[in-house]
Design an enzyme around this catalytic site. Structure first.
Site, short mmCIF file in Angstrom:
data_model
loop_
_atom_site.label_atom_id
_atom_site.label_comp_id
_atom_site.label_asym_id
_atom_site.label_seq_id
_atom_site.Cartn_x
_atom_site.Cartn_y
_atom_site.Cartn_z
CG ASP A 21 31.42 -3.57 -1.53
OD1 ASP A 21 32.26 -3.15 -0.56
OD2 ASP A 21 31.05 -2.99 -2.39
CG ASP B 51 24.75 8.53 16.39
OD1 ASP B 51 24.69 7.71 17.32
OD2 ASP B 51 23.61 8.82 15.54
CG ASP C 143 33.28 -2.01 4.82
OD1 ASP C 143 33.98 -1.82 3.54
OD2 ASP C 143 32.28 -2.57 4.46
CG ASP D 234 40.26 1.36 7.82
OD1 ASP D 234 39.48 1.32 6.68
OD2 ASP D 234 41.16 0.91 8.05
CG ASP E 26 38.21 12.44 24.91
OD1 ASP E 26 37.68 12.15 23.56
OD2 ASP E 26 37.75 11.67 25.71
CG ASP F 128 39.44 8.60 20.45
OD1 ASP F 128 39.11 8.36 19.49
OD2 ASP F 128 39.68 7.73 21.38
CG HIS G 44 22.63 4.80 17.06
ND1 HIS G 44 22.59 6.30 16.77
CD2 HIS G 44 21.23 4.51 16.84
CE1 HIS G 44 21.33 6.54 16.08
NE2 HIS G 44 20.60 5.55 16.17
CD GLU H 64 37.41 1.54 3.34
OE1 GLU H 64 38.04 0.74 2.54
OE2 GLU H 64 37.57 1.47 4.62
CG ASN I 96 35.91 -2.52 0.48
OD1 ASN I 96 34.94 -3.03 0.23
ND2 ASN I 96 36.32 -2.27 1.66
CB SER J 145 18.80 5.85 13.85
OG SER J 145 18.43 6.43 14.94
#
Length: 476
Positions: free
Chosen positions: A133, A173, A182, A184, A198, A200, A207, A218, A221, A368
């Site tokens: 990476d 969060d 990076d 999905d 909902d 989604d 954040h 990932e 990659n 965080s």
């Protein structure tokens, strides 16, 4: 009976004050608001039933949510109702365990230094054993890349375990940008948006996406950053675009993540107000086997920050620097801190995924950012030891630390700063039950195995002595 009546009267006055005003307390000499949702309360009941709900409604409250898993009602006072009198009436019932305000929870302040994009950057070839990476070794702004992963020996840990997608980490969060290039491949759509009601839980703040990248961007990659664990991440959106939410939605996110099969819950958020209902939710998730990891807060105070200060949560403080990282001056501290991890400060900022685009990365610092390092490490350990309990995961993390500050546990670093490699190579200590007996083996143990076993047993013994002698650890 007189004492009970006096107590009820005092509670009524307190709750009436909560319903009419915003309470404040002092941190670093400044007044800090401890917001509540006006007129909303969480009622813990001994048993959920329609008769009890009718009694609550008769006393002037509208039931807006039922959280049956922990026997909690979320209610709102109707217009014109005397809140104090209604609460007094309800507390007279032995069916009520507690009544408390619906507190506001917040993400720990997000200190964004800069946002960049990776669009076809070339991979560094400095080491075959390191990830490919491009931001691992260097970066466009500071030229130090992912110091935060190197200082905890992440690359050495990946020689032992890189992660398994059967392990699920819930990012509780502001949501997660699931289409980020990076993230999905490691994102699973089983979470929920409790703010907008909902399916989604998209990130409209940034954040949550930044936290998610530290845990599970990932790796190898040829793009962006390297996340600590190649595991599955899910999102429970409990904070809005400003990073604010409510205790009831946080509770729903925790319970939903636990019921959805999450192994680790990352909680880079909190409140300075103790909530019985929040502790009930944490206990519920713990009993389902979840490892919960939370930020201690960024106000340089020893005031307990929840849920981090709860006994079944791993509380994470922040460090910065390479190779010898030190405590970040903003990091909260106290008898309730468990461990510390890289959170960044002054030139050592944590680079991770961001929500502005599918190629965006941001430099950020705070507790965080420290917290997801521990969540990612817990996910690595769970990948290596799938049957490990939440208690065993926490103990492995504590055994694998690098001691910082005063020898042993201290209120600034907890047990010390986490080390991914040392945690993974620590021999698990588990109980299998049954009665013990001494068995003599024929021959001798292989010397490396013997030495590893001896080292592990000494580490466990030292940790046990530390816990028993002192260490000012009322939370343990």
């Amino acid at each position: 009976m007189r004492k009970r009546s006096d107590l009820i009267a005092v509670l009524c006055i307190l709750f009436l004050a909560f319903s009419m005003a915003v309470k404040t307390f002092t941190v670093n000499g400044e007044n800090v608001e401890a917001d509540v949702v006006s007129g909303e309360f969480l009622i813990g009941v001994r048993e959920m039933n329609e008769t009890l709900i009718a009694s609550v409604e008769k006393n002037g409250f509208e039931v807006v949510k039922r959280i049956d898993q922990i026997n909690v009602l979320v209610v709102k006072a109707r217009n014109g109702v005397s809140v104090g009198a209604s609460i007094k009436s309800l507390l007279d019932s032995q069916s009520i365990r507690y009544i408390e305000p619906n507190y506001i929870v917040k993400m720990t302040p997000m200190n964004v230094v800069e946002v960049i994009e990776d669009k076809g950057l070339q991979t560094s070839q400095e080491s075959r054993s390191s990830p490919n990476d491009p931001f691992w070794f260097t970066d466009p702004l500071f030229g130090i890349g992912q110091w935060n992963m190197r200082v905890i020996d992440a690359d050495k840990a990946w020689g032992v375990e890189k992660g398994n997608h059967t392990v699920i980490v819930a990012v509780i969060d502001t949501g997660v940008r699931r289409t980020h290039h990076d993230l999905d491949a490691n994102y699973i759509a089983i979470g929920y948006d409790w703010v907008n009601d909902d399916n989604d839980p998209d990130d409209d703040n940034g954040h949550g996406t930044h936290v998610a990248g530290i845990i599970a961007a990932e790796t190898d990659n040829g793009y962006g950053i390297a996340g600590l664990a190649q595991v599955s991440i899910m999102a429970e959106k409990v904070l809005n675009e400003r990073g604010y939410g409510t205790v009831d939605n946080l509770i729903l996110g925790i319970i939903h993540a636990a019921d959805s099969g999450a192994d680790i819950l990352n909680l880079s958020l909190g409140t300075y107000e103790y909530s019985s209902a929040l502790e009930d939710a944490v206990n519920y998730a713990y009993d389902k086997g979840c490892v919960m990891i939370a930020a201690v807060g960024n106000d340089n105070t020893d005031r307990p920050h929840y849920p981090a200060a709860l006994s079944k949560v791993i509380a994470v403080a922040s460090t910065y620097g390479e190779p010898n990282d030190v405590r970040a001056p903003y990091s909260n501290y106290g008898s309730w801190v468990t461990v510390s991890a890289p959170g960044g400060y002054e030139g050592y900022y944590v680079l991770s995924t961001y929500n502005q685009s599918d190629d965006a990365f941001a430099y950020v610092y705070g507790t965080s950012q420290a917290t997801p390092h521990v969540s990612g490490l817990a996910a690595l350990y769970k990948s290596l030891h799938p049957t490990a309990t939440n208690k065993e995961v926490e103990e492995a993390i504590e055994r694998g630390i690098e001691d910082k500050g005063k020898e042993g546990w201290d209120e600034l670093y907890g047990y010390g700063r986490v080390n991914a490699y040392r945690t993974l190579v620590t021999i698990p200590v588990t109980s299998v039950g049954g009665e013990g007996e001494i068995v003599y083996l024929q021959g001798r143990l292989n010397q490396p195995v013997y030495l590893a076993l001896l080292t592990s047993l000494v580490a466990v013994a030292l940790l046990t002595v530390k816990k028993a002698l002192n260490l000012h650890l009322p939370r343990k």
